[in-house]
Design an enzyme around this catalytic site. Structure first.
Site, mmCIF file in Angstrom:
data_model
loop_
_atom_site.group_PDB
_atom_site.id
_atom_site.type_symbol
_atom_site.label_atom_id
_atom_site.label_comp_id
_atom_site.label_asym_id
_atom_site.label_seq_id
_atom_site.Cartn_x
_atom_site.Cartn_y
_atom_site.Cartn_z
ATOM 1 N N SER A 245 -33.881 52.745 27.274
ATOM 2 C CA SER A 245 -35.126 53.476 27.019
ATOM 3 C C SER A 245 -35.875 53.020 25.768
ATOM 4 C CB SER A 245 -34.861 54.983 26.986
ATOM 5 O OG SER A 245 -34.351 55.415 28.233
ATOM 6 N N GLU B 29 -25.688 48.796 25.392
ATOM 7 C CA GLU B 29 -26.553 49.683 26.172
ATOM 8 C C GLU B 29 -25.757 50.898 26.616
ATOM 9 O OE1 GLU B 29 -29.984 47.362 28.160
ATOM 10 O OE2 GLU B 29 -28.224 47.101 29.390
ATOM 11 N N LYS C 231 -34.853 43.657 36.396
ATOM 12 C CA LYS C 231 -34.033 44.263 37.464
ATOM 13 C C LYS C 231 -34.604 43.884 38.837
ATOM 14 C CE LYS C 231 -32.778 47.810 34.207
ATOM 15 N NZ LYS C 231 -32.252 49.148 33.959
ATOM 16 N N GLY D 162 -32.766 53.882 31.413
ATOM 17 C CA GLY D 162 -33.716 54.411 32.393
ATOM 18 C C GLY D 162 -33.850 55.927 32.369
ATOM 19 N N GLU E 195 -25.364 48.338 35.446
ATOM 20 C CA GLU E 195 -25.621 48.502 36.890
ATOM 21 C C GLU E 195 -24.708 47.592 37.706
ATOM 22 O OE1 GLU E 195 -29.865 47.999 36.487
ATOM 23 O OE2 GLU E 195 -29.900 49.891 35.409
ATOM 24 N N HIS F 247 -24.160 43.836 32.955
ATOM 25 C CA HIS F 247 -25.056 44.992 32.841
ATOM 26 C C HIS F 247 -24.378 46.202 33.479
ATOM 27 C CE1 HIS F 247 -28.441 47.670 33.476
ATOM 28 N NE2 HIS F 247 -29.039 47.008 32.504
ATOM 29 N N ASN G 39 -35.615 42.840 30.980
ATOM 30 C CA ASN G 39 -34.740 42.813 32.151
ATOM 31 C C ASN G 39 -35.527 43.460 33.289
ATOM 32 O OD1 ASN G 39 -32.787 43.109 34.092
ATOM 33 N ND2 ASN G 39 -31.591 44.656 32.978
HETATM 34 P P1 PGA Z 1 -34.472 50.725 30.337
HETATM 35 O O1 PGA Z 1 -33.368 49.661 30.859
HETATM 36 O O2 PGA Z 1 -35.191 50.067 29.193
HETATM 37 O O3 PGA Z 1 -35.368 50.937 31.532
HETATM 38 O O4 PGA Z 1 -33.738 51.929 29.912
HETATM 39 C C1 PGA Z 1 -32.636 48.890 29.952
HETATM 40 C C2 PGA Z 1 -31.664 48.001 30.688
HETATM 41 O O5 PGA Z 1 -31.090 48.466 31.682
HETATM 42 O O6 PGA Z 1 -31.431 46.857 30.313
#
Ligand code: PGA
Length: 251
Positions: free
Chosen positions: A211, A166, A10, A172, A96, A94, A8
Protein backbone atom coordinates in the site's frame (compact mmCIF):
# COMPACT_ATOMS: atom_id res chain seq x y z
CA UNK A 1 22.87 5.11 -1.58
CA UNK A 2 20.51 4.34 -4.39
CA UNK A 3 16.73 4.52 -3.95
CA UNK A 4 14.55 2.13 -5.91
CA UNK A 5 10.97 2.53 -7.12
CA UNK A 6 9.81 -0.83 -8.44
CA UNK A 7 6.39 -1.15 -10.06
CA UNK A 8 4.90 -4.61 -9.74
CA UNK A 9 2.12 -4.65 -12.31
CA UNK A 10 0.91 -8.14 -11.31
CA UNK A 11 -1.79 -9.47 -13.71
CA UNK A 12 -2.75 -5.99 -14.94
CA UNK A 13 -2.31 -3.58 -17.87
CA UNK A 14 -3.53 -3.75 -21.48
CA UNK A 15 -1.34 -3.04 -24.50
CA UNK A 16 -2.90 0.40 -24.73
CA UNK A 17 -2.22 1.18 -21.07
CA UNK A 18 1.39 0.07 -21.43
CA UNK A 19 1.90 2.29 -24.48
CA UNK A 20 0.35 5.21 -22.63
CA UNK A 21 2.50 4.55 -19.53
CA UNK A 22 5.77 4.67 -21.47
CA UNK A 23 4.72 7.58 -23.64
CA UNK A 24 4.14 9.64 -20.46
CA UNK A 25 7.34 8.41 -18.80
CA UNK A 26 9.37 9.10 -21.93
CA UNK A 27 8.00 12.61 -22.29
CA UNK A 28 8.56 13.55 -18.62
CA UNK A 29 10.81 16.59 -18.70
CA UNK A 30 12.90 16.12 -15.53
CA UNK A 31 15.50 13.44 -14.77
CA UNK A 32 14.41 10.78 -12.29
CA UNK A 33 16.73 10.88 -9.30
CA UNK A 34 16.07 7.28 -8.29
CA UNK A 35 16.37 3.84 -9.87
CA UNK A 36 13.14 3.11 -11.75
CA UNK A 37 12.02 -0.48 -12.32
CA UNK A 38 8.79 -1.98 -13.72
CA UNK A 39 7.68 -5.62 -13.87
CA UNK A 40 4.88 -6.29 -16.39
CA UNK A 41 3.34 -9.66 -17.23
CA UNK A 42 5.65 -12.05 -19.14
CA UNK A 43 3.72 -11.58 -22.35
CA UNK A 44 4.30 -7.81 -22.22
CA UNK A 45 8.03 -7.90 -21.52
CA UNK A 46 9.05 -7.52 -25.19
CA UNK A 47 6.82 -4.49 -25.65
CA UNK A 48 7.92 -2.88 -22.38
CA UNK A 49 11.59 -3.42 -23.29
CA UNK A 50 11.00 -1.85 -26.68
CA UNK A 51 9.11 1.17 -25.32
CA UNK A 52 11.52 1.77 -22.42
CA UNK A 53 14.49 1.86 -24.81
CA UNK A 54 13.67 5.33 -26.14
CA UNK A 55 14.81 7.06 -22.94
CA UNK A 56 16.43 4.13 -21.13
CA UNK A 57 14.91 5.38 -17.88
CA UNK A 58 13.06 2.33 -16.68
CA UNK A 59 14.58 -1.11 -16.17
CA UNK A 60 12.24 -3.96 -17.03
CA UNK A 61 11.83 -7.14 -15.01
CA UNK A 62 9.73 -10.27 -14.69
CA UNK A 63 7.44 -11.26 -11.81
CA UNK A 64 8.77 -14.82 -11.55
CA UNK A 65 11.07 -17.25 -13.36
CA UNK A 66 11.63 -20.99 -13.69
CA UNK A 67 13.81 -22.95 -11.24
CA UNK A 68 16.04 -24.36 -14.02
CA UNK A 69 17.72 -22.97 -17.12
CA UNK A 70 15.63 -25.14 -19.43
CA UNK A 71 13.80 -28.43 -19.65
CA UNK A 72 10.49 -30.11 -18.99
CA UNK A 73 8.76 -27.41 -16.92
CA UNK A 74 5.54 -26.71 -18.80
CA UNK A 75 4.23 -23.22 -18.10
CA UNK A 76 7.45 -21.89 -16.54
CA UNK A 77 9.66 -19.22 -18.14
CA UNK A 78 13.41 -19.79 -18.30
CA UNK A 79 15.59 -17.15 -16.62
CA UNK A 80 18.08 -17.63 -19.46
CA UNK A 81 15.37 -16.70 -21.97
CA UNK A 82 14.47 -13.68 -19.83
CA UNK A 83 18.06 -12.51 -19.71
CA UNK A 84 18.48 -13.09 -23.44
CA UNK A 85 15.49 -10.84 -24.09
CA UNK A 86 17.07 -8.01 -22.11
CA UNK A 87 15.15 -8.41 -18.84
CA UNK A 88 17.09 -6.77 -16.03
CA UNK A 89 15.59 -8.25 -12.90
CA UNK A 90 13.07 -10.74 -11.55
CA UNK A 91 10.78 -10.63 -8.51
CA UNK A 92 10.90 -13.92 -6.58
CA UNK A 93 8.85 -15.08 -3.62
CA UNK A 94 6.09 -12.49 -3.78
CA UNK A 95 3.47 -13.33 -1.16
CA UNK A 96 0.93 -14.01 -3.92
CA UNK A 97 3.27 -16.71 -5.27
CA UNK A 98 3.82 -18.08 -1.76
CA UNK A 99 0.15 -18.13 -0.81
CA UNK A 100 -1.92 -18.65 -3.99
CA UNK A 101 0.58 -21.00 -5.63
CA UNK A 102 2.12 -22.58 -2.51
CA UNK A 103 5.71 -21.77 -3.46
CA UNK A 104 7.93 -22.79 -0.57
CA UNK A 105 11.36 -21.56 0.46
CA UNK A 106 13.16 -24.46 -1.24
CA UNK A 107 11.50 -23.79 -4.61
CA UNK A 108 12.16 -20.06 -4.20
CA UNK A 109 15.82 -20.81 -3.47
CA UNK A 110 16.07 -22.74 -6.76
CA UNK A 111 14.38 -19.94 -8.70
CA UNK A 112 16.69 -17.37 -7.09
CA UNK A 113 19.88 -19.30 -7.75
CA UNK A 114 19.01 -19.99 -11.37
CA UNK A 115 18.01 -16.37 -11.98
CA UNK A 116 21.30 -15.13 -10.54
CA UNK A 117 23.29 -17.67 -12.57
CA UNK A 118 21.48 -16.40 -15.66
CA UNK A 119 22.61 -12.84 -14.97
CA UNK A 120 19.37 -11.40 -13.61
CA UNK A 121 19.08 -9.23 -10.51
CA UNK A 122 16.71 -10.76 -7.96
CA UNK A 123 14.21 -8.90 -5.80
CA UNK A 124 13.56 -11.50 -3.11
CA UNK A 125 10.28 -10.88 -1.25
CA UNK A 126 9.52 -11.74 2.36
CA UNK A 127 6.79 -10.86 4.82
CA UNK A 128 4.53 -12.15 7.57
CA UNK A 129 0.75 -12.57 7.68
CA UNK A 130 -1.40 -10.59 10.12
CA UNK A 131 -1.90 -13.69 12.24
CA UNK A 132 1.85 -14.22 12.47
CA UNK A 133 2.40 -10.59 13.46
CA UNK A 134 -0.30 -10.77 16.12
CA UNK A 135 1.31 -13.87 17.58
CA UNK A 136 4.65 -12.05 17.78
CA UNK A 137 6.17 -14.27 15.10
CA UNK A 138 6.85 -11.68 12.39
CA UNK A 139 10.62 -11.52 12.83
CA UNK A 140 11.04 -15.29 13.04
CA UNK A 141 8.95 -15.86 9.91
CA UNK A 142 10.90 -13.32 7.86
CA UNK A 143 14.18 -14.65 9.18
CA UNK A 144 13.30 -18.21 8.11
CA UNK A 145 12.20 -17.01 4.66
CA UNK A 146 15.60 -15.36 4.15
CA UNK A 147 17.71 -18.08 5.75
CA UNK A 148 16.06 -20.85 3.74
CA UNK A 149 15.35 -18.97 0.52
CA UNK A 150 18.87 -17.52 0.22
CA UNK A 151 20.75 -20.50 1.65
CA UNK A 152 24.03 -21.40 -0.06
CA UNK A 153 23.92 -18.59 -2.59
CA UNK A 154 27.52 -18.24 -3.80
CA UNK A 155 29.11 -14.99 -2.56
CA UNK A 156 29.73 -13.74 -6.10
CA UNK A 157 25.97 -13.50 -6.68
CA UNK A 158 25.02 -11.88 -3.40
CA UNK A 159 25.58 -8.38 -4.72
CA UNK A 160 22.79 -8.89 -7.24
CA UNK A 161 20.10 -9.45 -4.63
CA UNK A 162 17.64 -6.85 -3.35
CA UNK A 163 15.21 -7.68 -0.56
CA UNK A 164 11.59 -6.53 -0.46
CA UNK A 165 9.84 -6.63 2.91
CA UNK A 166 6.12 -6.79 2.25
CA UNK A 167 3.88 -7.58 5.21
CA UNK A 168 1.04 -9.65 3.71
CA UNK A 169 -1.54 -7.64 5.68
CA UNK A 170 -0.39 -4.44 3.96
CA UNK A 171 -0.50 -5.65 0.36
CA UNK A 172 -3.41 -4.19 -1.60
CA UNK A 173 -5.30 -3.38 1.61
CA UNK A 174 -4.66 0.34 1.96
CA UNK A 175 -3.12 -0.40 5.38
CA UNK A 176 0.59 0.47 5.35
CA UNK A 177 3.03 -0.61 8.01
CA UNK A 178 4.02 2.45 10.00
CA UNK A 179 7.46 3.79 9.11
CA UNK A 180 8.68 2.58 12.51
CA UNK A 181 7.26 -0.92 12.08
CA UNK A 182 8.92 -1.16 8.66
CA UNK A 183 12.21 0.29 9.92
CA UNK A 184 12.33 -2.21 12.77
CA UNK A 185 11.99 -5.13 10.34
CA UNK A 186 14.40 -3.67 7.79
CA UNK A 187 17.02 -3.21 10.49
CA UNK A 188 16.52 -6.80 11.58
CA UNK A 189 16.85 -8.01 7.96
CA UNK A 190 20.05 -6.02 7.46
CA UNK A 191 21.63 -7.51 10.57
CA UNK A 192 20.65 -10.97 9.43
CA UNK A 193 22.19 -10.46 5.97
CA UNK A 194 25.41 -9.32 7.58
CA UNK A 195 25.44 -12.46 9.71
CA UNK A 196 24.89 -14.46 6.52
CA UNK A 197 28.03 -12.85 5.08
CA UNK A 198 26.45 -10.74 2.42
CA UNK A 199 29.52 -8.80 1.27
CA UNK A 200 27.57 -5.55 1.11
CA UNK A 201 25.09 -6.26 3.88
CA UNK A 202 25.29 -2.68 5.10
CA UNK A 203 24.23 -1.30 1.75
CA UNK A 204 22.12 -4.08 0.26
CA UNK A 205 18.88 -2.45 -0.93
CA UNK A 206 15.93 -3.36 1.29
CA UNK A 207 12.64 -2.15 -0.20
CA UNK A 208 9.32 -1.83 1.58
CA UNK A 209 6.07 -2.92 -0.09
CA UNK A 210 2.41 -2.84 0.87
CA UNK A 211 0.00 0.00 0.00
CA UNK A 212 2.75 2.48 -0.83
CA UNK A 213 1.44 5.55 -2.65
CA UNK A 214 2.64 9.08 -3.44
CA UNK A 215 1.38 10.45 -0.12
CA UNK A 216 3.09 7.94 2.20
CA UNK A 217 6.32 7.22 0.31
CA UNK A 218 8.33 10.11 1.76
CA UNK A 219 7.88 9.14 5.41
CA UNK A 220 8.83 5.55 4.62
CA UNK A 221 11.95 6.53 2.68
CA UNK A 222 13.00 8.83 5.52
CA UNK A 223 13.73 5.71 7.58
CA UNK A 224 17.40 4.73 7.73
CA UNK A 225 17.06 1.17 6.45
CA UNK A 226 14.35 1.69 3.81
CA UNK A 227 15.99 1.99 0.41
CA UNK A 228 12.98 2.05 -1.85
CA UNK A 229 9.53 0.66 -2.49
CA UNK A 230 7.92 -2.24 -4.29
CA UNK A 231 4.59 -0.83 -5.43
CA UNK A 232 1.54 -2.57 -6.87
CA UNK A 233 -1.64 -0.52 -7.34
CA UNK A 234 -0.04 2.94 -7.33
CA UNK A 235 2.48 1.97 -10.01
CA UNK A 236 -0.12 1.26 -12.70
CA UNK A 237 -0.92 4.85 -13.63
CA UNK A 238 1.93 6.85 -15.14
CA UNK A 239 1.18 10.05 -13.21
CA UNK A 240 1.17 8.15 -9.87
CA UNK A 241 4.38 6.34 -10.79
CA UNK A 242 6.00 9.67 -11.68
CA UNK A 243 4.87 11.12 -8.33
CA UNK A 244 6.43 8.16 -6.51
CA UNK A 245 9.69 8.82 -8.32
CA UNK A 246 9.50 12.54 -7.60
CA UNK A 247 9.26 11.69 -3.90
CA UNK A 248 12.43 9.57 -4.06
CA UNK A 249 16.05 10.26 -4.80
CA UNK A 250 19.44 8.60 -4.61
CA UNK A 251 21.64 9.90 -1.83
P1 PGA B 1 0.26 -2.81 -3.32
O1 PGA B 1 1.10 -4.13 -3.76
O2 PGA B 1 1.19 -1.64 -3.50
O3 PGA B 1 -0.90 -2.78 -4.28
O4 PGA B 1 -0.12 -3.00 -1.91
C1 PGA B 1 2.44 -4.27 -3.41
C2 PGA B 1 2.98 -5.58 -3.92
O5 PGA B 1 2.24 -6.57 -3.86
O6 PGA B 1 4.12 -5.68 -4.36
Amino acid sequence: MKTYIVGNWKMNQTLLEIRDFFSQINSYKEEFLCETYVAPQFIHLGLALELSKEKGRVKIGAQNCGPKEKGAFTGEVSPVALAELGTHFVIIGHSERRHHFHEDNELLRKRTLCALQSGLEVIFCVGETLQEREKGEAMGVVEAQIQQGLKDIPPVFKEKILIAYEPVWAIGTGVTATPLQAQEMHHHIRNLLMKMNFPKGETIPILYGGSVNPSNIRELLDMKDIDGALVGGASLLPNEYIKLCEGSRNF
